[in-house]
Design a protein around this motif. Structure first.
Motif, short mmCIF file in Angstrom:
data_model
loop_
_atom_site.label_atom_id
_atom_site.label_comp_id
_atom_site.label_asym_id
_atom_site.label_seq_id
_atom_site.Cartn_x
_atom_site.Cartn_y
_atom_site.Cartn_z
N LEU A 120 0.83 -1.19 0.00
CA LEU A 120 0.00 0.00 0.00
C LEU A 120 0.87 1.25 0.00
N GLY A 121 0.28 2.35 -0.46
CA GLY A 121 1.05 3.55 -0.62
C GLY A 121 1.13 4.43 0.59
N SER A 122 0.03 5.07 0.96
CA SER A 122 0.07 6.09 2.01
C SER A 122 0.18 5.46 3.38
N PRO A 123 0.68 6.24 4.38
CA PRO A 123 0.76 5.71 5.75
C PRO A 123 -0.59 5.26 6.31
N SER A 124 -1.64 5.99 5.97
CA SER A 124 -2.96 5.61 6.49
C SER A 124 -3.40 4.26 5.94
N GLU A 125 -3.09 4.01 4.68
CA GLU A 125 -3.43 2.72 4.08
C GLU A 125 -2.62 1.60 4.73
N ARG A 126 -1.35 1.86 4.96
CA ARG A 126 -0.52 0.83 5.60
C ARG A 126 -1.02 0.53 7.00
N GLN A 127 -1.42 1.56 7.72
CA GLN A 127 -1.91 1.36 9.09
C GLN A 127 -3.21 0.58 9.07
N LEU A 128 -4.07 0.89 8.12
CA LEU A 128 -5.34 0.18 8.01
C LEU A 128 -5.13 -1.29 7.69
N ALA A 129 -4.13 -1.56 6.84
CA ALA A 129 -3.92 -2.93 6.38
C ALA A 129 -3.46 -3.87 7.48
N VAL A 130 -2.85 -3.31 8.55
CA VAL A 130 -2.33 -4.18 9.61
C VAL A 130 -3.01 -3.92 10.95
N ASP A 131 -4.06 -3.12 10.97
CA ASP A 131 -4.78 -2.85 12.21
C ASP A 131 -5.50 -4.12 12.65
N GLU A 132 -5.07 -4.72 13.74
CA GLU A 132 -5.60 -6.02 14.15
C GLU A 132 -7.06 -5.95 14.54
N LYS A 133 -7.51 -4.85 15.08
CA LYS A 133 -8.93 -4.72 15.43
C LYS A 133 -9.79 -4.78 14.18
N ILE A 134 -9.35 -4.07 13.16
CA ILE A 134 -10.10 -4.09 11.89
C ILE A 134 -10.04 -5.47 11.25
N LEU A 135 -8.84 -6.05 11.22
CA LEU A 135 -8.68 -7.36 10.58
C LEU A 135 -9.48 -8.44 11.29
N ASN A 136 -9.54 -8.36 12.62
CA ASN A 136 -10.30 -9.36 13.37
C ASN A 136 -11.78 -9.31 13.03
N ARG A 137 -12.28 -8.15 12.68
CA ARG A 137 -13.68 -8.04 12.27
C ARG A 137 -13.85 -8.37 10.79
N LEU A 138 -12.89 -7.91 10.00
CA LEU A 138 -12.98 -8.08 8.56
C LEU A 138 -12.95 -9.54 8.13
N PHE A 139 -12.07 -10.33 8.73
CA PHE A 139 -11.86 -11.69 8.24
C PHE A 139 -13.03 -12.63 8.52
N TRP A 140 -13.97 -12.22 9.36
CA TRP A 140 -15.17 -13.05 9.56
C TRP A 140 -16.01 -13.12 8.29
N TYR A 141 -15.82 -12.17 7.37
CA TYR A 141 -16.65 -12.11 6.18
C TYR A 141 -16.23 -13.12 5.12
N PHE A 142 -15.11 -13.81 5.32
CA PHE A 142 -14.59 -14.71 4.30
C PHE A 142 -14.79 -16.17 4.70
N SER A 143 -14.91 -16.99 3.68
CA SER A 143 -15.03 -18.42 3.92
C SER A 143 -13.67 -18.99 4.32
N ALA A 144 -13.67 -20.21 4.79
CA ALA A 144 -12.41 -20.85 5.19
C ALA A 144 -11.46 -20.98 4.01
N CYS A 145 -12.00 -21.29 2.84
CA CYS A 145 -11.16 -21.41 1.65
C CYS A 145 -10.49 -20.08 1.33
N GLU A 146 -11.23 -19.00 1.45
CA GLU A 146 -10.67 -17.68 1.19
C GLU A 146 -9.63 -17.28 2.24
N LYS A 147 -9.87 -17.65 3.48
CA LYS A 147 -8.91 -17.33 4.54
C LYS A 147 -7.57 -18.01 4.30
N CYS A 148 -7.61 -19.22 3.75
CA CYS A 148 -6.35 -19.91 3.45
C CYS A 148 -5.52 -19.10 2.47
#
Length: 500
Positions: A108-136
């Motif tokens: 990712l380019g900007s600092p805000s995008e990089r921070q968003l991409a690794v924010d564990e709180k966001i990722l913990n909520r985001l990854f529930w939307y994917f199937s197990a196959c997609e998570k792999c």
């Protein structure tokens, strides 16, 4: 296969390799009944993935994000979190794990995008939307994503399926080494399905999976060459196993069951194993006092075996599935209802010698039944349905597929059952429009399958719009189901999934 999700989200995609779901309701040990459920499940699970809106500004539009198609079949290497050998490489992914682990700064380019991409709180909520196959697949994007995705909470209720050829890596010298299962251990898998394995493969699995001794609760062996010795070693070493499935395993004998089964096992499934007969049931009854669920598909089991169950099992066993036990007759049903009076789930699917008298015994003695499967029982008639309607007041699911002697009269008996939620009438060739009218007052019905019923017309089927609480309707191979009818249903049954 599905995974836990928050809120109203899309159905998951069904991965073809790597994972299968253990049903949340007691429906066997990882194998779906051919007589239960409808193709609606497949239709729902195979819908395309929708990425949550949170990805769009920072992630979804970056062409350099190395996420391959999420429908890509997964190998054991992707599932286990290890580098793939050349023969098991993934489409769109490098076989080198190191080259796949990109840092967010590169993605990712900007600092805000990089921070968003690794924010564990966001990722913990985001990854529930994917199937197990997609998570792999997503777990291979970067280490930060893998660290979040490899939490056990994202993999609850899923069972890895490992084939023999996936268990070994071929070294340059031609030797084989067992693959690393550390990726599975991190995710805390409590159940495994091993396909085509031998005694040696099972011993290697026990030695290489860190959780095998205590952490594995469920084991399924399919089309494997396990012998009596291998079965004994497995159950002796894997002290945590309480659910066991043996399917298509023809090298163990009844003596192996006597030497290996122990009291901690509460659920057992044995199917298509050539050496299983009455003495196997004797071993099960004597050695498994805490048995709650037994699934048995055996051609040589007779009425005698159903009298072996003890008083202890009569108290604890609530699920019994006898599928294609051709030698079972009404005499065996007598033994069964007296030995196991607390059953709530019973399947006699394919027990072709059972007649209306056997069903009467079931209805009179097993009043706690919530699910009854009589599919492929050609001697069942309308009289059996009258017994069911009169006595089984708690019944929620009734499967009558291929009961070819059932008529509209039988459906009139069922119409009085206020608790019935699922009714399967696949290929009941005598059911006509008049019989459907009896079902129109059943407000409790949520699932109705009429697949393959040749005498139902468009006019008769259109009356089903009166069942406004219906959630799933299967009309596969039904001549009266026309494109115009499906359009009519879409307008008048908007909340019902209609299977064409």
């Amino acid at each position: 296969m599905s995974n836990p999700r928050n809120g109203d989200t899309k159905p998951p995609c069904l991965p073809r390799n790597g994972l299968v779901k253990i049903p949340t309701q007691p429906n066997g040990l990882g194998s779906a009944s051919i007589t239960k459920g409808t193709p609606a499940v497949k239709n729902r699970l195979c819908q395309p993935s929708s990425v949550p809106a949170i990805l769009s500004p920072a992630l979804a539009h970056h062409s350099d994000l190395p996420i391959p198609s999420l429908a890509t079949p997964l190998s054991l290497a992707a599932l286990g979190g290890v580098s793939s050998p050349p023969s098991a490489s993934l489409v769109g992914l490098s076989t080198s794990e190191g080259s796949e682990q990109h840092s967010p700064e590169r993605l990712l380019g900007s600092p805000s995008e990089r921070q968003l991409a690794v924010d564990e709180k966001i990722l913990n909520r985001l990854f529930w939307y994917f199937s197990a196959c997609e998570k792999c697949v997503l777990a291979q994007v970067c280490k930060a994503w893998r660290r979040v995705l490899y939490q056990p909470k994202f993999w609850v209720g899923l069972t890895p399926v490992l084939h023999t050829k996936e268990l070994y890596n071929v070294l340059p010298g031609g030797e084989k080494e067992f693959v690393s299962l550390q990726g599975f251990a991190v995710r805390g898998f409590e159940g495994f399905c091993l396909v085509g394995v031998s005694d040696l493969d099972i011993c290697e699995f026990i030695d290489n999976y860190p959780l095998s001794k205590k952490g594995v609760k469920s084991m399924s062996l399919k089309r494997s060459t396990i012998t009596d010795a291998g079965l004994e070693v497995m159950l002796e070493q894997m002290q945590g196993v309480v659910r066991l499935e043996l399917s298509g395993c023809n090298d163990f004998t009844e003596a192996g069951l006597w030497s290996s089964l122990n009291a901690r096992i509460t659920a057992l499934s044995v199917s298509d194993c050539i050496n299983v007969a009455d003495d196997a049931i004797a071993a099960i009854s004597q050695l498994l006092p805490n048995l709650t669920e037994l699934n048995l598909q055996a051609y040589h089991v007779t009425d005698t075996a159903l009298a072996y169950f003890t008083a202890k099992q009569g108290y604890t066993t609530h699920t019994l599935r006898l599928n294609s036990c051709w030698e079972i007759t009404n005499h065996g049903v007598v033994n069964m209802v007296h030995s196991l009076p607390n059953l709530s789930v019973l399947s006699l699917s394919g027990c072709s010698k059972v007649t209306d008298d056997g069903v009467e015994l079931v209805a009179e003695n097993l009043r706690k039944l919530r699910s009854l499967d009589l599919s492929w029982c050609p001697r069942i008639t309308d009289m059996a349905l009258e017994y069911i309607a009169c006595d089984l007041h708690k019944l929620e699911e009734l499967v009558l597929d291929r009961c070819v002697r059932i008529t509209d009269t039988g459906l009139s008996y069922l119409s009085t059952m206020s608790s019935l939620r699922s009714l399967y009438l696949r290929w009941c060739c005598q059911v006509q429009d008049f019989g459907l009218k009896h079902l129109l007052g059943m407000g409790s019905l949520r699932l109705l399958s009429l697949a393959g019923c040749p005498l139902l017309t468009t006019t008769g089927l259109s009356g089903l719009v009166q069942l406004q609480e219906l959630e799933e309707l299967e009309l596969t191979n039904c001549p009266g189901a026309t494109p115009e009818l499906f359009k009519y249903f879409s307008q008048h049954l908007p909340c019902c999934m209609v299977i064409e």
